[in-house]
Design an enzyme around this catalytic site. Sequence first.
Site, PDB file in Angstrom:
ATOM      1  N   SER A   1      -1.254 -11.262  -7.705  1.00  0.00           N
ATOM      2  CA  SER A   1      -1.339 -10.407  -8.875  1.00  0.00           C
ATOM      3  C   SER A   1      -1.617 -11.168 -10.159  1.00  0.00           C
ATOM      4  O   SER A   1      -0.967 -10.971 -11.182  1.00  0.00           O
ATOM      5  CB  SER A   1      -0.064  -9.568  -9.019  1.00  0.00           C
ATOM      6  N   SER A   2      -2.626 -12.022 -10.106  1.00  0.00           N
ATOM      7  CA  SER A   2      -3.060 -12.713 -11.319  1.00  0.00           C
ATOM      8  C   SER A   2      -3.545 -11.724 -12.372  1.00  0.00           C
ATOM      9  O   SER A   2      -3.378 -11.954 -13.573  1.00  0.00           O
ATOM     10  CB  SER A   2      -4.167 -13.714 -10.992  1.00  0.00           C
TER      11      SER A   2
ATOM     12  N   GLU B   1      -6.284  -1.352 -15.522  1.00  0.00           N
ATOM     13  CA  GLU B   1      -6.891  -1.825 -14.277  1.00  0.00           C
ATOM     14  C   GLU B   1      -7.548  -0.686 -13.509  1.00  0.00           C
ATOM     15  O   GLU B   1      -8.630  -0.854 -12.933  1.00  0.00           O
ATOM     16  CB  GLU B   1      -5.843  -2.519 -13.410  1.00  0.00           C
TER      17      GLU B   1
ATOM     18  N   TYR C   1     -10.305  -1.765  -0.682  1.00  0.00           N
ATOM     19  CA  TYR C   1      -9.074  -1.259  -1.291  1.00  0.00           C
ATOM     20  C   TYR C   1      -9.206   0.212  -1.684  1.00  0.00           C
ATOM     21  O   TYR C   1      -8.377   1.054  -1.306  1.00  0.00           O
ATOM     22  CB  TYR C   1      -8.699  -2.102  -2.516  1.00  0.00           C
TER      23      TYR C   1
ATOM     24  N   ALA D   1      -5.518 -14.747  -4.749  1.00  0.00           N
ATOM     25  CA  ALA D   1      -4.589 -15.091  -3.666  1.00  0.00           C
ATOM     26  C   ALA D   1      -3.627 -13.958  -3.334  1.00  0.00           C
ATOM     27  O   ALA D   1      -2.709 -14.140  -2.541  1.00  0.00           O
ATOM     28  CB  ALA D   1      -3.798 -16.344  -4.042  1.00  0.00           C
ATOM     29  N   GLY D   2      -3.812 -12.795  -3.943  1.00  0.00           N
ATOM     30  CA  GLY D   2      -2.894 -11.690  -3.691  1.00  0.00           C
ATOM     31  C   GLY D   2      -1.575 -11.841  -4.411  1.00  0.00           C
ATOM     32  O   GLY D   2      -0.582 -11.232  -4.034  1.00  0.00           O
TER      33      GLY D   2
ATOM     34  N   HIS E   1       0.817  -1.220   0.000  1.00  0.00           N
ATOM     35  CA  HIS E   1       0.000   0.000   0.000  1.00  0.00           C
ATOM     36  C   HIS E   1       0.851   1.270   0.000  1.00  0.00           C
ATOM     37  O   HIS E   1       0.418   2.309   0.473  1.00  0.00           O
ATOM     38  CB  HIS E   1      -0.970   0.006   1.195  1.00  0.00           C
TER      39      HIS E   1
ATOM     40  N   ASP F   1       2.451  -3.955  -9.270  1.00  0.00           N
ATOM     41  CA  ASP F   1       2.182  -5.296  -9.791  1.00  0.00           C
ATOM     42  C   ASP F   1       2.590  -5.429 -11.245  1.00  0.00           C
ATOM     43  O   ASP F   1       3.228  -6.412 -11.653  1.00  0.00           O
ATOM     44  CB  ASP F   1       0.698  -5.625  -9.639  1.00  0.00           C
TER      45      ASP F   1
END
Length: 347
Positions: A114-115, A148, A209, A111-112, A27, A160
């Site tokens: 960064s897919s 994104e 977020y 899952a965090g 963050h 990411d």
Amino acid sequence: MGFKEIFGTLPEASAQAPGRVNLLGEHTDYQEGYVLPAPLPYFTQVEAAKAEGRVEAYSETLKELRARPLGSPAQGDFLDYLLGVVWALREAGHKVPGARFYIRSQVPIGAGLSSSAALEVAALRALRTLYRLPLSDRDLALLGQKAEAAYVGVRSGIMDQMAASLGEPGKALFLDTRTLAYENLPLPAGVRVAVLDLGLGRHLREAGYNQRREEAEEAARRLGVRSLRDVGDLCLVESLPPPLDKRARHIVGENLRVLKGVEALRKGDARAFGELMVQSHRSLAENYQVSLPELDALVEAALEAGAHGAKLTGAGFGGAVVALVPEARFAPFQEALTARFPGLRIL
């Protein structure tokens, strides 16, 4: 099943990009701070062919074929990311009339890891080849972030996409998100980066977020700085009202932890780096309030099982834990955790 079976033609381009864990610097990227992600040996592969006026895509993981015309709004599915990167390219003046995609991915969704960035960068690499676009790897990262944030609706920072596009195996990417200066630093010898996935899942747009990002922006505004990157003294955040004081305390402290982490990597000091990871997790739980009881328990268990350090990775609200584990202790570490957490997947 393959591209030809779905679309009736052969693919014209193929590309891949990795998922990532973030070792330190959660963050901080949307406040122009420092980050230390590392690419994973798990990839999203995209095959692509030209199309006119639309984007079509098949996900091998989801067993779904979706198609929408260019200019369609986001609808909350995986096709948003592909329409988003085509939209970002067209917004930047590149002639991309459409595309077909076939997606295979080893990167767990939610899952965090960064897919989404892995998919964006892989698709952009395929489109760069397909349409012979004069774009650098850095350009692709920026376009992926724009897709994104502006199209999908998750106001993510640049970390990411930069990790997926510029990271190197076995190294951490030290990135200054203000200047985009970066350096790939070797991880300490004799350690393994382990990802601990309980399958909690998450959806950042529905989670907090964007709210956390707004709180960080308000904290910076009240402190009279361009971003929290410019606050060097933790005492200054005490003047903020709750919860802005906690949000700023995390970001300012996390930037300092990244800089200390870089020093530890340069010295090859795995123990010092691991301690910084633990401090990061505690701040994410207490100050940024993005952890979950399951993640806290998993971090503590990883430390008890012999990890140098452990923390949640990614934005939180679910996702996975990353641990820095001595290679020599990895087998008993794995055994202890899988015995305690049935269904835990260790990557």
